[in-house]
Design a protein around this motif. Structure first.
Motif, mmCIF file in Angstrom:
data_model
loop_
_atom_site.group_PDB
_atom_site.id
_atom_site.type_symbol
_atom_site.label_atom_id
_atom_site.label_comp_id
_atom_site.label_asym_id
_atom_site.label_seq_id
_atom_site.Cartn_x
_atom_site.Cartn_y
_atom_site.Cartn_z
ATOM 1 N N ARG A 49 0.834 -1.203 0.000
ATOM 2 C CA ARG A 49 0.000 0.000 0.000
ATOM 3 C C ARG A 49 0.870 1.254 0.000
ATOM 4 O O ARG A 49 0.610 2.206 -0.744
ATOM 5 N N GLU A 55 -4.550 -1.786 -5.398
ATOM 6 C CA GLU A 55 -5.368 -2.952 -5.726
ATOM 7 C C GLU A 55 -4.770 -4.225 -5.134
ATOM 8 O O GLU A 55 -5.501 -5.094 -4.650
ATOM 9 N N ARG A 58 -5.644 -4.219 -1.549
ATOM 10 C CA ARG A 58 -7.046 -4.619 -1.381
ATOM 11 C C ARG A 58 -7.206 -6.138 -1.426
ATOM 12 O O ARG A 58 -7.925 -6.727 -0.610
ATOM 13 N N LEU A 78 -9.372 -2.431 5.114
ATOM 14 C CA LEU A 78 -9.969 -2.816 3.840
ATOM 15 C C LEU A 78 -10.974 -1.769 3.395
ATOM 16 O O LEU A 78 -11.034 -1.410 2.208
ATOM 17 N N THR A 81 -9.253 1.173 1.892
ATOM 18 C CA THR A 81 -8.677 0.812 0.600
ATOM 19 C C THR A 81 -9.756 0.746 -0.471
ATOM 20 O O THR A 81 -9.577 1.239 -1.594
ATOM 21 N N LEU A 82 -10.891 0.157 -0.149
ATOM 22 C CA LEU A 82 -12.005 0.077 -1.094
ATOM 23 C C LEU A 82 -12.513 1.466 -1.460
ATOM 24 O O LEU A 82 -12.785 1.760 -2.632
ATOM 25 N N GLY A 91 -17.219 -0.561 0.400
ATOM 26 C CA GLY A 91 -16.391 0.268 1.274
ATOM 27 C C GLY A 91 -17.151 0.847 2.440
ATOM 28 O O GLY A 91 -16.681 0.825 3.585
ATOM 29 N N TRP A 340 -8.250 8.225 1.816
ATOM 30 C CA TRP A 340 -9.180 7.528 0.931
ATOM 31 C C TRP A 340 -10.118 8.460 0.160
ATOM 32 O O TRP A 340 -10.511 8.185 -0.969
#
Length: 397
Positions: A49, A55, A58, A78, A81-82, A91, A340
């Protein structure tokens, strides 16, 4: 025999020191040796990351969550990240776990009423309460009116004192109560940042009506007098966020880092608060800067100033969200792996039409970002000098 604990500790230390490539090597060595510990996989996820391989991160976190659904730290990571990848559907569901981690459990408000699930509840009362940072509240205040329309309920908004004025001037809430005060009777509740989950927020729903917040007229009048003698363009400047933020080292800079922005014909307004404000006393050579930190009492002052400036240039901090909510032009300098909400690989943001994003091309390298900002700023300055140009600042500049 591989010393799993020692290698994991070494990998995490490398990651914390800003060496994710070496941390990844330790993680892969551990996994190749047969170590299947949560720490080894987690180290790998965080290492990739930090290198911008979102991706891949993820996918690793997704596999871990499948095997360890009760590990809420993994589920929260997670979620972020989504959301960064624009996968709002899953997400927001995973983001619900943000208060299940050891360091956040104490922050959750224990409410003995059901959480609103997005359905109409005419005749009922919905309590919406703010949470987390000031920037989060500025960002999600837009959804209070959306929740009012969807729920058909009486909406009570519980909010912190510093942002009460903005809530009073915005649409959606039938009543306000301050954080820490006992709210009136209600039937269901929802945290402000759980509204996206309840209402199924998608990227196509954004930004909604902008601006959705406004500055206090009396403050605007006072600051107009204060700033009237300063030559334009007036450019607000924020170079550091809250020092206690977990990612502050990656997002904040020093004023000296922004030295290339100093150019004739531009007046900078130091909106910086906190310890970093002292740097404005000795600005880089060539930077004309007006120190306002001591005169800014609260966000109402900041909002009034933003309403009068031509542009805000800032790191990722709460004034950015305030500028966006006010519909004021702002340029945001972002680290290689951003928060994010800024998504990936785009210069605009669906959250705020008036914002422009300047991203690091390489981890930790601000020089390229600042050079691009300086070039764009020179264009704004030169346009103002052109007597045939429109004197009003353009949307998003």
């Amino acid at each position: 025999m591989t010393d799993v604990t020692a290698l994991e500790a070494e990998g995490n230390a490398l990651l914390a020191a800003g060496h994710p490539e070496q941390a990844e090597q330790r993680a892969r060595r551990l996994l190749a040796s047969g170590s299947m510990t949560v720490t080894s996989f987690h180290l790998l996820a965080l290492s990739v990351r930090a290198q911008g391989r979102i991706e891949e991160c993820r996918d690793i976190l997704g596999q871990m969550v499948e095997r360890l659904p009760g590990n809420l730290t993994l589920r929260f990571e997670l979620a972020e990240t989504l959301l960064m990848l624009g996968d709002f559907e899953r997400g927001w569901r995973e983001y619900h776990h943000r208060y299940g981690m050891p360091h956040t459990a104490s922050l959750e408000r224990k409410v003995q009423k059901p959480r609103w699930d997005g359905r109409p509840i005419p005749g009922k009362t919905l309590l919406i309460h703010d949470e987390q940072g000031y920037g989060d509240t500025f960002q999600f205040l837009r959804m209070v009116s959306w929740a009012k329309q969807r729920s058909q309920a009486r909406v009570v908004l519980q909010i912190n004192l510093d942002q009460k004025g903005f809530a009073q001037r915005s649409a959606g809430a039938d009543a306000l109560v301050l954080r820490g005060e006992l709210p009136p009777p209600f039937d269901v509740h929802c945290e402000m940042m759980s509204l996206p989950m309840a209402m199924g927020l998608t990227l196509s729903d954004l930004p909604g009506a902008c601006p959705y917040l406004s500055a206090e007229p009396a403050r605007v009048k006072r600051w107009r007098r204060r700033l009237a003698r300063l030559p334009r363009p007036l450019v607000g400047l924020v170079w550091a966020g809250r020092p206690t933020h977990l990612n502050d080292a990656a997002r904040s800079v020093t004023l000296d880092t922004l030295a290339p922005l100093g150019m004739p014909g531009v007046t900078f307004l130091a909106l910086q608060k906190g310890p970093a404000e002292a740097q404005a006393a000795t600005p880089p050579p060539g930077m004309r800067i007006e120190r306002l930190g001591d005169e800014i009492a609260d966000f109402e002052d900041t909002a009034a100033i933003l309403s009068l400036t031509d542009l805000l240039i800032s790191v990722d901090s709460s004034p950015v969200h305030l500028a966006g909510a006010l519909g004021r032009p702002a340029w945001v300098v972002l680290p290689f792996v951003p928060d994010w909400r800024w998504l990936l690989e785009r210069e605009d943001t669906p959250w705020y039409p008036s914002l422009r994003l300047f991203r690091q091309d390489r981890r930790g390298d601000w020089s390229g970002v600042v050079t691009r900002v300086a070039s764009a700023l020179a264009g704004v300055r030169d346009e103002r000098r052109d007597p045939l140009s429109d004197r009003a600042p353009r949307r998003g500049v």
